[in-house]
Scaffold this motif. Structure first.
Motif, PDB file in Angstrom:
ATOM      1  N   HIS A 115      26.147  31.563  20.481  1.00 25.42           N
ATOM      2  CA  HIS A 115      27.202  32.402  19.901  1.00 25.42           C
ATOM      3  C   HIS A 115      28.506  31.616  19.780  1.00 25.42           C
ATOM      4  N   SER A 116      28.858  30.895  20.833  1.00 22.99           N
ATOM      5  CA  SER A 116      30.094  30.112  20.830  1.00 22.99           C
ATOM      6  C   SER A 116      30.038  28.997  19.786  1.00 22.99           C
ATOM      7  N   PHE A 117      28.893  28.322  19.725  1.00 22.62           N
ATOM      8  CA  PHE A 117      28.750  27.217  18.772  1.00 22.62           C
ATOM      9  C   PHE A 117      28.817  27.718  17.330  1.00 22.62           C
ATOM     10  N   LEU A 118      28.094  28.786  17.039  1.00 23.64           N
ATOM     11  CA  LEU A 118      28.058  29.308  15.675  1.00 23.64           C
ATOM     12  C   LEU A 118      29.393  29.929  15.275  1.00 23.64           C
ATOM     13  N   LYS A 119      30.107  30.463  16.242  1.00 24.15           N
ATOM     14  CA  LYS A 119      31.452  30.976  15.960  1.00 24.15           C
ATOM     15  C   LYS A 119      32.357  29.841  15.502  1.00 24.15           C
ATOM     16  N   ASP A 120      32.242  28.684  16.156  1.00 28.06           N
ATOM     17  CA  ASP A 120      33.018  27.513  15.741  1.00 28.06           C
ATOM     18  C   ASP A 120      32.563  27.003  14.377  1.00 28.06           C
ATOM     19  N   SER A 121      31.272  27.149  14.092  1.00 29.66           N
ATOM     20  CA  SER A 121      30.704  26.602  12.854  1.00 29.66           C
ATOM     21  C   SER A 121      31.024  27.443  11.627  1.00 29.66           C
ATOM     22  N   VAL A 122      30.877  28.764  11.740  1.00 30.27           N
ATOM     23  CA  VAL A 122      31.057  29.629  10.563  1.00 30.27           C
ATOM     24  C   VAL A 122      32.226  30.596  10.711  1.00 30.27           C
ATOM     25  N   GLY A 123      32.884  30.573  11.860  1.00 32.97           N
ATOM     26  CA  GLY A 123      34.015  31.469  12.070  1.00 32.97           C
ATOM     27  C   GLY A 123      33.586  32.780  12.711  1.00 32.97           C
ATOM     28  N   GLU A 124      34.567  33.562  13.074  1.00 32.78           N
ATOM     29  CA  GLU A 124      34.303  34.871  13.687  1.00 32.78           C
ATOM     30  C   GLU A 124      33.810  35.832  12.616  1.00 32.78           C
ATOM     31  N   GLN A 125      32.546  36.226  12.712  1.00 33.78           N
ATOM     32  CA  GLN A 125      31.940  37.124  11.730  1.00 33.78           C
ATOM     33  C   GLN A 125      31.305  38.301  12.462  1.00 33.78           C
ATOM     34  N   SER A 126      31.348  39.463  11.836  1.00 39.66           N
ATOM     35  CA  SER A 126      30.748  40.646  12.458  1.00 39.66           C
ATOM     36  C   SER A 126      29.233  40.503  12.581  1.00 39.66           C
ATOM     37  N   SER A 127      28.656  39.649  11.742  1.00 39.07           N
ATOM     38  CA  SER A 127      27.199  39.471  11.729  1.00 39.07           C
ATOM     39  C   SER A 127      26.738  38.282  12.568  1.00 39.07           C
ATOM     40  N   LEU A 128      27.622  37.754  13.401  1.00 39.34           N
ATOM     41  CA  LEU A 128      27.294  36.552  14.167  1.00 39.34           C
ATOM     42  C   LEU A 128      26.087  36.774  15.085  1.00 39.34           C
ATOM     43  N   GLY A 129      25.980  37.978  15.630  1.00 39.22           N
ATOM     44  CA  GLY A 129      24.840  38.292  16.496  1.00 39.22           C
ATOM     45  C   GLY A 129      23.517  38.167  15.764  1.00 39.22           C
ATOM     46  N   THR A 130      23.510  38.555  14.496  1.00 40.94           N
ATOM     47  CA  THR A 130      22.295  38.437  13.682  1.00 40.94           C
ATOM     48  C   THR A 130      21.920  36.975  13.476  1.00 40.94           C
ATOM     49  N   LEU A 131      22.927  36.137  13.268  1.00 41.46           N
ATOM     50  CA  LEU A 131      22.674  34.708  13.084  1.00 41.46           C
ATOM     51  C   LEU A 131      22.139  34.084  14.371  1.00 41.46           C
ATOM     52  N   VAL A 132      22.678  34.502  15.503  1.00 40.80           N
ATOM     53  CA  VAL A 132      22.175  34.020  16.797  1.00 40.80           C
ATOM     54  C   VAL A 132      20.701  34.403  16.956  1.00 40.80           C
ATOM     55  N   ASN A 133      20.368  35.637  16.624  1.00 42.60           N
ATOM     56  CA  ASN A 133      18.976  36.087  16.723  1.00 42.60           C
ATOM     57  C   ASN A 133      18.066  35.296  15.784  1.00 42.60           C
ATOM     58  N   ARG A 134      18.597  34.945  14.623  1.00 43.87           N
ATOM     59  CA  ARG A 134      17.819  34.160  13.664  1.00 43.87           C
ATOM     60  C   ARG A 134      17.500  32.784  14.242  1.00 43.87           C
ATOM     61  N   VAL A 135      18.466  32.173  14.900  1.00 38.20           N
ATOM     62  CA  VAL A 135      18.258  30.853  15.508  1.00 38.20           C
ATOM     63  C   VAL A 135      17.246  30.951  16.648  1.00 38.20           C
ATOM     64  N   ILE A 136      17.366  31.982  17.463  1.00 39.31           N
ATOM     65  CA  ILE A 136      16.436  32.159  18.587  1.00 39.31           C
ATOM     66  C   ILE A 136      15.017  32.379  18.077  1.00 39.31           C
ATOM     67  N   SER A 137      14.889  33.165  17.023  1.00 38.41           N
ATOM     68  CA  SER A 137      13.568  33.398  16.429  1.00 38.41           C
ATOM     69  C   SER A 137      12.978  32.097  15.897  1.00 38.41           C
ATOM     70  N   LEU A 138      13.826  31.274  15.300  1.00 41.12           N
ATOM     71  CA  LEU A 138      13.387  29.980  14.782  1.00 41.12           C
ATOM     72  C   LEU A 138      12.962  29.054  15.920  1.00 41.12           C
ATOM     73  N   ALA A 139      13.694  29.120  17.024  1.00 37.47           N
ATOM     74  CA  ALA A 139      13.394  28.252  18.172  1.00 37.47           C
ATOM     75  C   ALA A 139      12.065  28.611  18.827  1.00 37.47           C
ATOM     76  N   ASP A 140      11.693  29.881  18.752  1.00 33.40           N
ATOM     77  CA  ASP A 140      10.463  30.358  19.400  1.00 33.40           C
ATOM     78  C   ASP A 140       9.245  29.931  18.587  1.00 33.40           C
ATOM     79  N   VAL A 141       8.936  28.649  18.654  1.00 34.54           N
ATOM     80  CA  VAL A 141       7.841  28.076  17.864  1.00 34.54           C
ATOM     81  C   VAL A 141       6.497  28.665  18.276  1.00 34.54           C
TER      82      VAL A 141
END
Length: 389
Positions: A115-141
């Motif tokens: 969350h902290s890293f992506l906030k720095d990358s794309v800024g404070e967004q209301s949908s940031l939690g969704t992006l975090v979940n997308r990364v976690i889903s991608l990581a779960d190979v």
């Protein structure tokens, strides 16, 4: 022949680097340090094989490859570990690449890191939690609903590559390249049949002796038919819409050159890569507080330029030229020649209006949307209900 002789040393170095990376990745995979959806294909089954170096510099590692009998592109994260380094040692992977997260990191802690890293990358967004979940889903190979340490280390290393972050953020966008898999910080994407808008690009060292008018003439002769160029243009304009105030904020195209813009065999527009794209947060973070003497000192990438406040000797944070204006400047060379006579005057007028657009916030909403929609409508009316639509 001279061109190939010139490229041979670079490509030889390029291939050597990637072979080292593949060996390095597979060694880490076998030791359980990294994971990824293509690791087994690369390291065990040997169904992912590199074919040809597509880079012209060892700092940008791109290779054509075959994965399970399908053409793909393989990209290595070396360029990220080379910033600011000039010596040959910089061609090797950073030994600290997989230091994070450390053993014992909980899932909640890893989620907070993301969350902290992506906030720095794309800024404070209301949908940031969704992006975090997308990364976690991608990581779960493994698809077991959990993220192992090796999976977490791999996706964290990949997130250090700007293009990878953007591919994840824009994965549902039609015109962005799609991620197919990864192993450690090596990742696989779909290929783009035509990876540049113009087929002929004269190397910088040859430009002094190669007349510009000849280059333009040859590119016009080699270009697709005008209706197909109109179709490509509509897709490019749609991409500009997609990255302007999207779900994860706004993104700037910081290298609007023909070599960054491609299209597939059906003449649908595709970004050849996303290395030239940066989030608004990244660009403004780069500009904020930056000292300057002239506007050129306030440039992120190739052409994301802000003005320099010469009294304060600091860069302003607003980019002067928006995506749409840069794209329209590109389209003047690509779209006007061969345009139907009943359309050319109106098209030329609209493109002139478009290239003068400002990046000021007061213009960014209604005016930009109006200009973009007018262009799309003009082109679509001409090719709709034809074999080119």
């Amino acid at each position: 022949m001279t061109r190939w002789l010139w490229l041979m040393p670079v490509c030889f170095l390029c291939v050597c680097v990637c072979l080292c990376v593949c060996v390095w990745c597979c060694d880490h995979y076998r030791r359980g340090i990294i994971s990824g959806s293509v690791c087994k294909s690369l390291c065990e089954e040997k169904t992912l094989s590199l074919q040809r170096c597509l880079s012209v510099t060892p700092t940008h590692q791109v290779y054509s490859a075959v994965w399970k009998e399908k053409a793909v592109l393989v990209k290595c994260g070396i360029e990220e570990s080379m910033r600011g380094e000039n010596g040959p040692d910089s061609l090797w992977h950073d030994n600290n690449l997989y230091d994070k997260p450390t053993r014992g990191t909980s899932m909640d802690e890893f989620r907070a890191m993301l969350h902290s890293f992506l906030k720095d990358s794309v800024g404070e967004q209301s949908s940031l939690g969704t992006l975090v979940n997308r990364v976690i889903s991608l990581a779960d190979v493994s698809g077991d609903g959990k993220v192992s340490l090796a999976e977490a280390k791999s996706v964290w290393a990949l997130l250090q590559i700007n293009e990878f972050v953007l591919m994840v953020a824009l994965q549902d966008k039609e015109h962005a390249p799609h991620l197919l898999g990864f192993c450690g910080d090596l990742y696989v994407t779909e290929p783009v049949a035509h990876s540049a808008l113009f087929r002929l690009e004269v190397p910088g060292w040859l430009q002094p002796v190669f007349p510009a008018v000849l280059s333009v003439t040859l590119n016009q002769w080699l270009a697709p038919a005008w209706p197909r160029r109109a179709r490509i243009t509509i897709g490019l304009l749609e991409f500009v819409e997609e990255v302007f105030h999207g779900v994860y904020g706004s993104f700037y195209i910081c290298d609007a050159s023909p070599r960054r813009v491609g299209y597939n065999e059906k003449y649908d527009f595709k970004m050849a890569d996303l290395q030239s794209v940066a989030s608004e947060a990244t660009v403004k973070g780069f500009l904020r507080g930056r000292t300057c003497e002239a506007n050129a000192d306030c440039t992120y990438g190739r052409d994301c330029t802000a003005t320099c406040d010469r009294l304060a000797r600091q860069c302003n944070s607003e980019v002067v030229q928006p995506n749409l204006a840069k794209v329209c400047a590109l389209l003047q060379d690509f779209l006007l020649f061969g345009a139907p006579s009943d359309l050319r005057e109106d098209l030329e007028k609209q493109l002139r209006t478009c290239v003068t657009l400002s990046g000021l916030a007061s213009q960014m909403e209604v005016h930009h949307s109006l200009v973009l929609n007018n262009l799309k409508t003009l082109l679509w009316k001409k090719i709709s209900n034809t074999k080119y639509s």
